[in-house]
Design a protein around this motif. Structure first.
Motif, PDB file in Angstrom:
ATOM      1  N   ASP A 118       0.942  -0.939  -0.080  1.00  0.00           N
ATOM      2  CA  ASP A 118       0.009   0.009   0.388  1.00  0.00           C
ATOM      3  C   ASP A 118       0.775   1.132   0.148  1.00  0.00           C
ATOM      4  O   ASP A 118       0.445   2.185  -0.635  1.00  0.00           O
ATOM      5  CB  ASP A 118      -1.018  -0.114   0.847  1.00  0.00           C
ATOM      6  N   LEU A 119       1.759   1.170   1.051  1.00  0.00           N
ATOM      7  CA  LEU A 119       2.913   2.615   0.789  1.00  0.00           C
ATOM      8  C   LEU A 119       3.320   2.859  -0.103  1.00  0.00           C
ATOM      9  O   LEU A 119       4.051   3.654  -1.122  1.00  0.00           O
ATOM     10  CB  LEU A 119       4.044   1.876   2.309  1.00  0.00           C
ATOM     11  N   LEU A 120       4.221   1.803  -1.084  1.00  0.00           N
ATOM     12  CA  LEU A 120       4.994   2.177  -2.456  1.00  0.00           C
ATOM     13  C   LEU A 120       4.079   1.764  -3.578  1.00  0.00           C
ATOM     14  O   LEU A 120       4.800   2.896  -4.190  1.00  0.00           O
ATOM     15  CB  LEU A 120       5.502   0.461  -2.571  1.00  0.00           C
ATOM     16  N   ALA A 145       2.877   6.747  -7.165  1.00  0.00           N
ATOM     17  CA  ALA A 145       1.441   7.740  -7.446  1.00  0.00           C
ATOM     18  C   ALA A 145       1.357   9.093  -7.028  1.00  0.00           C
ATOM     19  O   ALA A 145       1.081   9.739  -7.811  1.00  0.00           O
ATOM     20  CB  ALA A 145       0.269   6.947  -6.606  1.00  0.00           C
ATOM     21  N   ALA A 146       2.149   9.738  -6.175  1.00  0.00           N
ATOM     22  CA  ALA A 146       2.793  11.046  -6.095  1.00  0.00           C
ATOM     23  C   ALA A 146       3.440  11.384  -6.945  1.00  0.00           C
ATOM     24  O   ALA A 146       3.568  11.400  -8.075  1.00  0.00           O
ATOM     25  CB  ALA A 146       3.573  10.783  -4.861  1.00  0.00           C
ATOM     26  N   ALA A 147       1.740  12.387  -7.520  1.00  0.00           N
ATOM     27  CA  ALA A 147       2.010  13.229  -8.735  1.00  0.00           C
ATOM     28  C   ALA A 147       3.146  14.567  -8.781  1.00  0.00           C
ATOM     29  O   ALA A 147       3.923  14.893  -9.350  1.00  0.00           O
ATOM     30  CB  ALA A 147       1.316  13.659  -9.284  1.00  0.00           C
ATOM     31  N   ASP A 148       3.689  14.823  -7.021  1.00  0.00           N
ATOM     32  CA  ASP A 148       4.791  16.191  -7.721  1.00  0.00           C
ATOM     33  C   ASP A 148       4.970  15.806  -5.368  1.00  0.00           C
ATOM     34  O   ASP A 148       5.005  15.101  -5.163  1.00  0.00           O
ATOM     35  CB  ASP A 148       3.664  17.198  -7.559  1.00  0.00           C
ATOM     36  N   ARG A 159      13.136   0.011   3.353  1.00  0.00           N
ATOM     37  CA  ARG A 159      12.199   0.080   1.962  1.00  0.00           C
ATOM     38  C   ARG A 159      11.924   0.985   1.304  1.00  0.00           C
ATOM     39  O   ARG A 159      11.245   1.552   0.293  1.00  0.00           O
ATOM     40  CB  ARG A 159      12.204  -1.176   1.941  1.00  0.00           C
ATOM     41  N   VAL A 160      10.714   1.174   2.499  1.00  0.00           N
ATOM     42  CA  VAL A 160      10.174   2.682   1.853  1.00  0.00           C
ATOM     43  C   VAL A 160      10.758   4.064   2.210  1.00  0.00           C
ATOM     44  O   VAL A 160      10.704   4.567   0.836  1.00  0.00           O
ATOM     45  CB  VAL A 160       8.832   3.044   3.323  1.00  0.00           C
ATOM     46  N   ASP A 200      13.785   7.184  -4.478  1.00  0.00           N
ATOM     47  CA  ASP A 200      13.748   7.370  -5.909  1.00  0.00           C
ATOM     48  C   ASP A 200      13.215   8.087  -6.297  1.00  0.00           C
ATOM     49  O   ASP A 200      13.221   8.648  -6.950  1.00  0.00           O
ATOM     50  CB  ASP A 200      13.424   5.574  -6.434  1.00  0.00           C
ATOM     51  N   ARG A 201      11.441   8.326  -5.393  1.00  0.00           N
ATOM     52  CA  ARG A 201      10.199   8.953  -6.918  1.00  0.00           C
ATOM     53  C   ARG A 201      10.730  10.409  -6.390  1.00  0.00           C
ATOM     54  O   ARG A 201      10.439  10.962  -7.303  1.00  0.00           O
ATOM     55  CB  ARG A 201       8.989   8.357  -5.331  1.00  0.00           C
TER      56      ARG A 201
END
Length: 360
Positions: free
Chosen positions: A10-12, A17-20, A66-67, A73-74
Motif C-alpha cells: 500500500d505504501l509503495l 502514485a505521488a504526482a508531485d 524500503r519505504v 527514488d520517487r
C-alpha cells in the motif's frame, strides 16, 4: 507478515502514485512521521519479548528502509521530470537572430545617415562643411543672392516671415541653404570648396513636400572653376551616393537668380517593376539644380568676377534619401514614429565611409 506485506504494498503504491513533491511528502508523513504507520510499528518493538523483537525487528526495520528508499527514488524522479519540463519550456532556439545589446538598439535617422554619406563623398573630393543659422535676414536669403526687392523670382519661394524687429525689418526662416554661401564668401578668401547641409523652410505640404525639409548645397570658388569641373563633381557624387559603377546625366537649361548659366540635372534610371534603379534603363529623373555663380553674387560678396569664378549646386536631402532607400512618403520623416525609424533607420555603429562602403 501478511500485515507488513499489505502495508508495504500500500505504501509503495502511494509513493509511486505521488504526482508531485507535496503529494510525496504527504505519503512520507503518513508512513514515517511521528504518528505514521511504520513509526507506530517501530514503537511496538520496545514492549516485545527479546525473542519476538529478534524476529519482528528486522522485518519492521526492513519495511522502513524500503519505504525510505522508494521515497528517495520517487523524489529524484519527480525532480528530474521537473527539470526536463523546465528545460523544454526555456529552450533557446539557436537559429533565431541574436538580440541586440541595449546600446545597439537605437537607430540613426535616414537624414542624418544621408548627411554623413554625402559628407564622406565630398570630403574625399576636398570639400569641407559650412553651416549657418536657420533664421536669416532678407538681405542674405534673397538680395545678396541676386533676388532684388519685388523681383518675380521671390515668388518661387513660399517664405515664412517673422514679425518685424525694432527697425521694422522682417527676418525669415531660410528658404534654402544658399545664405551660407554668402556668409562663406564674405568670411573666407578663395579658393573655396564647401558643402552646406541643413534645414530649410517653405510654406508647402503634401506627400513630397513638407514645411521643413533638408538641402545640401555645394560651392566652389576659384580662379579657373568651370562647368567641366561642375559636371565631374556631380557625376562622381551621384555614382558614389547611389553606389553604381557609372551614371549618365543630362543638363537642361534652367533659371536660378544666383547662377548664370543655370541647369537642371537629370540622371539616367530604370523604372521597371515600380522600382527606380540608377545607372541603367532609358528613363530620366530630375535630381538637382546647378550653375555657374552669377557675377552679381560674387560682387555682393566683395569678390571680383573678372578674377575669380565658381559653380554651385543644390539637392534635396530628403528626396535623394527617398530615392536611394525606397521611401514612398516624405511626411513620416518628421512624425517621430519609432516603428518607422526601426524599419528605415541605421545602426549607430554603421558609419559611412568610401573605404568600408556607404551602406554596410
Amino acid at each position: 507478515m501478511t500485515d507488513l506485506d499489505t502495508l508495504e504494498r500500500d505504501l509503495l503504491a502511494q509513493v509511486a502514485a505521488a504526482a508531485d513533491e507535496a503529494a510525496l511528502d504527504a505519503v512520507r508523513v503518513s508512513a514515517l512521521g511521528k504518528k505514521g504507520s511504520v513509526s507506530d510499528l517501530l514503537k511496538t518493538l520496545g514492549a516485545m519479548t527479546p525473542e519476538a523483537r529478534k524476529t519482528r525487528g528486522p522485518l519492521i526495520n526492513g519495511l522502513r528502509d524500503r519505504v525510505q528508499g522508494a521515497l528517495a527514488d520517487r523524489k529524484a524522479a519527480l525532480a528530474e521530470a521537473a527539470l526536463e519540463e523546465r528545460l523544454a519550456s526555456e529552450r533557446v532556439d539557436v537559429t533565431l537572430p541574436v538580440r541586440e545589446a541595449p546600446e545597439a538598439r537605437g537607430r540613426i535617422h535616414p537624414i542624418s545617415q544621408v548627411i554623413d554619406e554625402i559628407t564622406a563623398i565630398f570630403a574625399d573630393m576636398g570639400f569641407s562643411v559650412a553651416e549657418g543659422p536657420d533664421i536669416e535676414t532678407d538681405e542674405l536669403n534673397f538680395t545678396a543672392l541676386n533676388f532684388p526687392p519685388g523681383h518675380p523670382a521671390r515668388e518661387m519661394h513660399d517664405t515664412f516671415f517673422l514679425a518685424p524687429d525694432r527697425e521694422g525689418k522682417r527676418k525669415v526662416l531660410r528658404t534654402h541653404t544658399s545664405p551660407v554661401q554668402i556668409r562663406t564668401m564674405r568670411a573666407k578668401a578663395p579658393p573655396i570648396r564647401v558643402i552646406i547641409p541643413g534645414r530649410t523652410y517653405r510654406h508647402d505640404s503634401d506627400q513630397t513636400h513638407t514645411p521643413m525639409f533638408h538641402q545640401v548645397e555645394g560651392l566652389v570658388i576659384d580662379t579657373a572653376a568651370n562647368i567641366a569641373n561642375l559636371k565631374w563633381v556631380l557625376e562622381e557624387f551621384c555614382r558614389a551616393f547611389f553606389e553604381v559603377d557609372a551614371v549618365k546625366m543630362r543638363f537642361r537649361p534652367s533659371f536660378f537668380p544666383f547662377t548664370e548659366p543655370s541647369a537642371e540635372v537629370d540622371i539616367q534610371c530604370s523604372r521597371k517593376g515600380g522600382e527606380i534603379r540608377f545607372g541603367e534603363g532609358t528613363d530620366w529623373l530630375e535630381i538637382l539644380g546647378c550653375g555657374m555663380v552669377h557675377p552679381n553674387v560674387l560682387r555682393n560678396c566683395g569678390l571680383d568676377p573678372d578674377a575669380v569664378q565658381g559653380f554651385a549646386f543644390g539637392v534635396g536631402l530628403d528626396r535623394i534619401a527617398m530615392l536611394k532607400y525606397g521611401m514612398p512618403d516624405l511626411r513620416p520623416f518628421f512624425e517621430a514614429d519609432v516603428r518607422w525609424l526601426d524599419h528605415y533607420g541605421f545602426r549607430p555603429l554603421d558609419v559611412p565611409s568610401l573605404v568600408g562602403g556607404l551602406t554596410s
